[in-house]
Design an enzyme around this catalytic site. Structure first.
Site, PDB file in Angstrom:
ATOM      1  N   LYS A 186       0.869  -1.197   0.000  1.00  0.00           N
ATOM      2  CA  LYS A 186       0.000   0.000   0.000  1.00  0.00           C
ATOM      3  C   LYS A 186       0.896   1.234   0.000  1.00  0.00           C
ATOM      4  O   LYS A 186       1.917   1.279   0.708  1.00  0.00           O
ATOM      5  CB  LYS A 186      -0.865  -0.005   1.271  1.00  0.00           C
ATOM      6  CG  LYS A 186      -1.551   1.316   1.598  1.00  0.00           C
ATOM      7  CD  LYS A 186      -2.613   1.725   0.579  1.00  0.00           C
ATOM      8  CE  LYS A 186      -3.185   3.108   0.894  1.00  0.00           C
ATOM      9  NZ  LYS A 186      -4.061   3.610  -0.185  1.00  0.00           N
ATOM     10  N   CYS A 233       0.037  11.634  -5.287  1.00  0.00           N
ATOM     11  CA  CYS A 233       0.259  12.162  -3.945  1.00  0.00           C
ATOM     12  C   CYS A 233      -0.064  13.664  -3.953  1.00  0.00           C
ATOM     13  O   CYS A 233       0.080  14.334  -4.974  1.00  0.00           O
ATOM     14  CB  CYS A 233       1.678  11.915  -3.480  1.00  0.00           C
ATOM     15  SG  CYS A 233       2.907  12.179  -4.735  1.00  0.00           S
TER      16      CYS A 233
END
Ligand SMILES: CC(C)(C)CCc1c(C(=O)O)[nH]c(=O)[nH]c1=O
Length: 308
Positions: free
Chosen positions: A44, A129
């Protein structure tokens, strides 16, 4: 007949793996993936510190896919570094380590530690991100993407690839490909979920975070995923492998990603729905298709999508 595939100089027994985010956060998740039929697996996306992530419901399966605003829940960088180093000691050097730092400094810190560790696998840098407040995610801020890759490749010397958000405008494909072609990337993963979709049921949103807005995955996004795989397969240097991700529910969907030029195919939503038996089903279905078409290996059809 072989479903083997290669990324840079490493050969994998088969071309399937999980998508980062799907059933890969805990040690138990990762052990199940390791012992599944997948050709490899990925952790993850992590941040330096562990994160609870967003309040639930934050992931919902839908008839035609899924919607999520997980909020980057993860056990923290050190957990995943320790995990991949334990795998390295067991001789497993072909797994993927996903990072999604909340700042460039955080990504640099994580990459510095990986660079000086014994880890020999691949890093998948998640370009979805978050960026500076008020600016789009890094993958949609092209100058920022260039700045991030400049900084990273000024010191990082191990195999690295990027996970890209979906693009839609031809000019964007070209701008991003020109940027990526400047760097010694080993792979590019297309695509991440299509951001900020909205699903309604009984007059209500279905996830709690972000007023119900979330990334969409599954069948909804396959045409966009295939287009991104195809575009980057055509525009990027031949030494940059494409990892396809998005909308894979059957062996035929895997076949289509490979036809578009993918060397490896990631499974997200369908893994969430079906659990890890999905890999053996998809491999069986892919082999059936290859047998019917008398294809002996992926190279017989990889990237060979016919145009009219
Ligand atoms: C969207 C971010 C939270 C910034 C990154 C992590 C992530 C998430 C998530 O953790 O919410 N979900 C996705 O579908 N794709 C992602 O890349």
């Amino acid at each position: 007949m072989s479903v083997e595939t290669k990324i840079s100089n490493k050969i994998f027994d088969n071309c399937l793996m999980n998508a980062s985010g799907a059933k890969c956060m805990t040690f138990e998740d990762l052990s199940k993936l390791k012992n599944s039929e997948s050709g490899t697996w990925i952790t993850k996306s992590c941040t330096i510190s562990s994160r609870e992530g967003n309040p639930s419901p934050r992931y919902v399966d839908l008839k035609l896919g899924s919607i999520n605003s997980m909020g980057l829940p993860n056990l923290g960088f050190q957990f995943y570094l320790d995990y991949v180093l334990d795998e390295h000691k067991l001789g497993n050097d072909h797994l993927f380590f996903s990072i999604a730092g909340l700042s460039l400094e955080e990504n640099m810190e994580m990459l510095n530690k990986i660079n000086s560790s014994d880890f020999q696998g691949w890093v998948e840098l998640n370009l979805s991100c978050p960026n500076i407040q008020g600016k789009p995610q890094t993958g949609y801020d092209f100058e920022r993407t260039e700045e991030v890759l400049d900084k990273i490749f000024s010191f990082y010397s191990k195999p690295l690839g990027v996970k890209l958000p979906p693009y839609f405008d031809i000019a964007h494909f070209e701008i991003v490909a020109d940027i990526l072609n400047q760097y010694p990337l080993q792979f590019v993963t297309c695509i991440n979920s299509i951001g900020n979709a909205l699903y309604i049921e009984d007059e209500s949103v279905v996830i709690k975070p972000k007023n119900g807005f979330g990334g969409i995955g599954g069948a909804y996004i396959k045409p966009t995923a295939l287009a991104n795989v195809r575009m980057f397969y055509k525009l990027l240097r031949n030494d940059i492998s494409i990892i396809g991700c998005g909308g894979v529910e059957t062996g035929k969907d895997v076949f289509e990603h490979l036809l578009c030029g993918a060397s490896m195919v990631q499974i997200g939503t369908q893994l969430m729905k079906e659990d890890i038996s999905v890999f053996s089903r998809l491999l069986t279905e892919l082999k059936t298709i290859m047998k019917a078409k008398n294809y002996k290996s992926l190279n017989d059809f990889k990237g060979k999508l016919k145009e009219l």
